[in-house]
Design a protein around this motif. Structure first.
Motif, PDB file in Angstrom:
ATOM      1  N   PHE A 626       0.840  -1.190   0.000  1.00 34.78           N
ATOM      2  CA  PHE A 626       0.000   0.000   0.000  1.00 34.78           C
ATOM      3  C   PHE A 626       0.885   1.255   0.000  1.00 34.78           C
ATOM      4  O   PHE A 626       1.487   1.610   0.999  1.00 34.78           O
ATOM      5  N   CYS A 627       0.944   1.930  -1.148  1.00 31.73           N
ATOM      6  CA  CYS A 627       1.969   2.949  -1.341  1.00 31.73           C
ATOM      7  C   CYS A 627       1.408   4.341  -1.638  1.00 31.73           C
ATOM      8  O   CYS A 627       2.150   5.322  -1.639  1.00 31.73           O
ATOM      9  N   HIS A 628       0.101   4.447  -1.871  1.00 31.10           N
ATOM     10  CA  HIS A 628      -0.416   5.702  -2.412  1.00 31.10           C
ATOM     11  C   HIS A 628      -1.935   5.592  -2.391  1.00 31.10           C
ATOM     12  O   HIS A 628      -2.487   4.497  -2.368  1.00 31.10           O
ATOM     13  N   ALA A 629      -2.608   6.715  -2.469  1.00 35.98           N
ATOM     14  CA  ALA A 629      -4.064   6.682  -2.568  1.00 35.98           C
ATOM     15  C   ALA A 629      -4.500   5.932  -3.828  1.00 35.98           C
ATOM     16  O   ALA A 629      -5.571   5.331  -3.874  1.00 35.98           O
ATOM     17  N   LEU A 630      -3.642   5.963  -4.842  1.00 36.01           N
ATOM     18  CA  LEU A 630      -3.968   5.257  -6.088  1.00 36.01           C
ATOM     19  C   LEU A 630      -3.202   3.931  -6.205  1.00 36.01           C
ATOM     20  O   LEU A 630      -2.899   3.458  -7.293  1.00 36.01           O
ATOM     21  N   HIS A 631      -2.876   3.379  -5.050  1.00 37.72           N
ATOM     22  CA  HIS A 631      -2.117   2.123  -5.002  1.00 37.72           C
ATOM     23  C   HIS A 631      -2.830   1.010  -5.780  1.00 37.72           C
ATOM     24  O   HIS A 631      -2.200   0.242  -6.504  1.00 37.72           O
ATOM     25  N   LEU A 632      -4.154   0.937  -5.659  1.00 38.17           N
ATOM     26  CA  LEU A 632      -4.873  -0.139  -6.354  1.00 38.17           C
ATOM     27  C   LEU A 632      -4.770  -0.004  -7.872  1.00 38.17           C
ATOM     28  O   LEU A 632      -4.863  -0.982  -8.599  1.00 38.17           O
ATOM     29  N   GLU A 633      -4.549   1.222  -8.313  1.00 36.28           N
ATOM     30  CA  GLU A 633      -4.408   1.462  -9.754  1.00 36.28           C
ATOM     31  C   GLU A 633      -2.989   1.192 -10.240  1.00 36.28           C
ATOM     32  O   GLU A 633      -2.711   1.262 -11.434  1.00 36.28           O
ATOM     33  N   MET A 634      -2.087   0.920  -9.318  1.00 41.74           N
ATOM     34  CA  MET A 634      -0.688   0.705  -9.710  1.00 41.74           C
ATOM     35  C   MET A 634      -0.539  -0.716 -10.254  1.00 41.74           C
ATOM     36  O   MET A 634      -0.222  -1.650  -9.531  1.00 41.74           O
ATOM     37  N   ARG A 635      -0.811  -0.855 -11.551  1.00 40.54           N
ATOM     38  CA  ARG A 635      -0.774  -2.196 -12.145  1.00 40.54           C
ATOM     39  C   ARG A 635      -0.581  -2.127 -13.640  1.00 40.54           C
ATOM     40  O   ARG A 635      -0.567  -1.062 -14.244  1.00 40.54           O
ATOM     41  N   GLY A 636      -0.392  -3.290 -14.263  1.00 43.96           N
ATOM     42  CA  GLY A 636      -0.172  -3.364 -15.708  1.00 43.96           C
ATOM     43  C   GLY A 636      -0.511  -4.759 -16.212  1.00 43.96           C
ATOM     44  O   GLY A 636      -0.865  -5.642 -15.429  1.00 43.96           O
ATOM     45  N   ARG A 637      -0.374  -4.948 -17.537  1.00 45.56           N
ATOM     46  CA  ARG A 637      -0.780  -6.225 -18.124  1.00 45.56           C
ATOM     47  C   ARG A 637       0.399  -6.938 -18.781  1.00 45.56           C
ATOM     48  O   ARG A 637       1.183  -6.325 -19.505  1.00 45.56           O
ATOM     49  N   MET A 638       0.473  -8.230 -18.519  1.00 42.81           N
ATOM     50  CA  MET A 638       1.378  -9.075 -19.299  1.00 42.81           C
ATOM     51  C   MET A 638       0.490  -9.832 -20.300  1.00 42.81           C
ATOM     52  O   MET A 638      -0.422 -10.556 -19.900  1.00 42.81           O
ATOM     53  N   ILE A 639       0.763  -9.605 -21.574  1.00 48.13           N
ATOM     54  CA  ILE A 639       0.000 -10.306 -22.611  1.00 48.13           C
ATOM     55  C   ILE A 639       0.820 -11.519 -23.032  1.00 48.13           C
ATOM     56  O   ILE A 639       1.989 -11.378 -23.425  1.00 48.13           O
ATOM     57  N   VAL A 640       0.230 -12.693 -22.916  1.00 52.83           N
ATOM     58  CA  VAL A 640       0.942 -13.907 -23.309  1.00 52.83           C
ATOM     59  C   VAL A 640       0.336 -14.426 -24.610  1.00 52.83           C
ATOM     60  O   VAL A 640      -0.870 -14.687 -24.682  1.00 52.83           O
ATOM     61  N   THR A 641       1.172 -14.525 -25.622  1.00 56.23           N
ATOM     62  CA  THR A 641       0.689 -15.010 -26.927  1.00 56.23           C
ATOM     63  C   THR A 641       1.056 -16.488 -27.099  1.00 56.23           C
ATOM     64  O   THR A 641       1.920 -17.009 -26.387  1.00 56.23           O
TER      65      THR A 641
END
Ligand code: K7E
Ligand code: CUA
Length: 642
Positions: A626-641
């Protein structure tokens, strides 16, 4: 009845007067042992846990409100001491605050730790080599001039014969040494005159050349006393001994190391190991061993290149055997550096050896037994001894579940035969709850022992805490030893099983507050970054290599600098995360959904882990801290083909 151990009304003792043992010792306990009632240790040692019914007496340990107040650390205040606790079967180390007994941190060492990712990150896997468990018993800090220098913590792994080192700047493990030709690496102790060797004792006797031919016949078994360089963590040499080696200690001058031996008999069954009335304290003469090693007198065994001096059999220039009380366990050197105290687990006594006399033993001017200067009777099942720097010793007594305070000088005077009817050396016995193992006092293992706090690490807790099922917590009890009488002031439940602990003055330890990127492991990340032309703290980049996809990502609250990357199913993927936040305590982490990857990255730190990309699809990675008010938004996608 009020059972809050901090309450001044608490008696700390729920026994009837008949079963209390804080009176001076009577003859009965001695008789019990002398008549052989102890029998085979298995039954009595574990069966002797006293019945503690609903209590009677109040004010058992003369507890007063004042004494309890001393142990209270109010909100916002800091403790006076760091406590370093081993974690036993958990494989970790814990840092406690003393006197509050608050657990401040856990340091994963030989275990896989889901919180930090230790055991899953690339660096930790390099050190652990796939082993995910360990059994830590003994924690000791590096020394200089007889006291702690605040640089390293060393800890053993009994299960897989290893020695780990924690760097006190980060309180993270930085090196692990594997001890060759050994099983059951148990007692360890660093040299105290400087950061020199850390000695490691093998508790289990094995054939030095362990193989199919030598395995079955115990007559060929022996045990290794190993010297590891405390700076480089390289194994320097070993001494092969016939008996087993249990606890370890060093003197204050760098002349000797010590090992207790509870199985001089060389037995493989319990009965065989308990035959002799006296076992021994091995004393290793470091200069003589170093000289022999330098002269090429060491042999090697198996794949190990470490030189081994064979000192089995008779006393020699390398090692002498001082006969001590039956089946000794702990050996502790007092803060003056004069005496080594050996606890005879199956005798009611401890044996005090005068270290200055050992030179004459090695010179064959006196017999080993003549180095013994006292043998006070302290209670049933003495295990370990701590010191207050005022000439008193505190021995943990397992079967009696007490701490015995005794005076070293008085014990020596009595041993000299100055007629005494009843021992005056034993000053107090304090009940602990229950079945105490190790004991330690503030700065006890240094020349600066200050006699303020004593910790009793009890194996049983029974009725001391809320019932949480068949596995009870251990009970670590804090005892005030600053006055004439010991006073029990606090019960602290711990996750099993801290065997040992050291209590270190806080001014001696100076961890960093933010990672400074100077640790060993940064060399590894920097080598990769150089290879790939990446600036770890600036660039986020995917680098595709033969058999490996490296994904460099920086994180700055509340964002990963890369919010998407693509790999093929079955690819080996290495994510290297650099937290470029500069704020103290601003940790991020990296968790890849459905890939069993989750690790911590502290401010200014870099961490990495490698995994195999799963079935084609999309997988979210996110910051688990938990690092920030927008911590839950701190993310990204790994696309596996496909
Ligand atoms: Cu006594 Cu491993 Cu030091 Cu357990 S050992 S208590
Ligand atoms: Cu970064 Cu939560």
């Amino acid at each position: 009845m009020n059972k809050d151990p901090r309450s001044p009304q608490d008696s700390n003792d729920q026994r009837t007067p008949e079963t209390r043992s804080d009176a001076l010792p009577g003859a009965s306990r001695r008789d019990f042992l002398a008549t052989g009632a102890l029998g085979i240790a298995g039954a009595s040692l574990l069966g002797a846990c006293k019945e503690d019914g609903k209590g009677t007496a109040a004010g058992g340990e003369h507890a007063t409100a004042d004494v309890h107040a001393k142990a209270v650390v109010k909100p916002g205040q800091l403790d006076d001491y760091y406590g370093f606790w081993s974690g036993g079967q958990s494989g970790e180390i814990r840092i406690m605050g003393i006197p509050s007994m608050r657990e401040i941190k856990r340091i994963p060492v030989f275990n896989r730790d889901a919180c930090t990712g230790w055991g899953a990150t690339d660096f930790s896997q390099q050190l652990l080599k796939g082993k995910m468990s360990g059994d830590t018993h003994h924690v000791h800090l590096s020394y200089n001039g007889g006291t702690y220098d605040g640089r390293y913590v060393y800890v053993n792994d009994k299960a897989q014969a290893r020695l780990a080192r924690v760097n006190c700047e980060t309180m993270e493990v930085d090196k692990i040494a594997e001890i060759p030709n050994s099983q059951g690496t148990h007692g360890i102790f660093p040299q105290r005159h400087k950061t020199g060797y850390v000695f490691c004792n093998a508790e289990f006797r094995t054939p030095p050349d362990n193989n199919a031919e030598t395995a079955a016949d115990p007559r060929g078994y022996g045990a290794m006393h190993t010297a590891v360089d405390g700076e480089t963590m390289e194994v320097k040499w070993q001494v092969l001994i016939e008996g087993n080696l249990d606890l370890c200690a060093t003197d204050y001058k760098g002349l000797y190391s010590f090992a207790t031996c509870y199985n001089l008999e060389g037995g493989v069954t319990l009965e065989e190991m308990m035959k002799n009335d006296r076992d021994c304290l091995y004393v290793f003469n470091i200069a003589a061993i170093e000289k022999a090693v330098a002269a090429g007198k060491g042999k090697t065994f198996g794949k190990s290149k470490v030189p081994v001096i064979d000192a089995r059999g008779a006393d020699s220039e390398y090692v002498v055997r001082v006969p001590v009380a039956k089946s000794p366990h702990g050996v502790n050197v007092d803060p003056t550096g004069k005496y080594a105290v050996c606890s005879g687990k199956l005798s009611p006594t401890v044996t005090v050896v005068e270290i200055d006399k050992l030179a004459d033993v090695f010179a064959k001017k006196i017999k080993p037994a003549q180095a013994i200067v006292a043998e006070p009777e302290v209670g049933l099942g003495p295990l370990h001894t701590a010191f207050d720097g005022r000439g008193n010793a505190y021995t943990s007594i397992f079967i009696d579940s007490v701490v015995t305070k005794w005076n070293i000088a008085k014990a020596i005077a009595e041993y000299k035969g100055e007629a005494v009817k009843q021992s005056q050396a034993v000053l107090q016995k304090l009940d602990v709850h229950y079945q105490i193992g190790h004991i330690n006092a503030s700065m006890s293992e240094t020349k600066d022992a200050d006699g303020k706090w004593l910790i009793a690490l009890c194996k049983f807790s029974k009725d001391r805490f809320l019932n949480v099922g068949p596995l009870h917590p251990e009970n670590d009890q804090l005892i005030d030893i600053s006055g004439e009488k010991m006073v029990l002031v606090h019960d602290g439940p711990t996750w099993p099983e801290p065997h040992d602990a050291v209590i270190v003055r806080k001014d001696l330890i100076h961890p960093k507050k933010v990672q400074s990127r100077t640790d060993e492991r940064f060399k590894m990340y920097e080598a990769w970054a150089k290879e790939d032309g990446v600036d770890l703290q600036r660039d986020s980049k995917v680098v595709r290599k033969q058999g490996l996809v490296r994904v460099y990502i920086t994180s700055l609250a509340p964002k990963f600098a890369m919010s998407e990357f693509t790999v093929k199913t079955g690819d080996r993927v290495q994510v290297i995360i650099s937290n470029i936040d500069k704020v103290e305590d601003l940790s991020h982490g990296f968790c890849m959904s459905h890939h069993d990857v989750n690790f911590l990255v502290n401010a200014q730190d870099t961490q990495s882990a490698t995994f195999t990309a799963g079935a084609p699809g999309v997988y979210w990675y996110y910051c688990p801290w938990f690092c920030h008010a927008l911590h839950l938004e701190m993310r990204g996608r790994m696309i596996v083909t496909a």
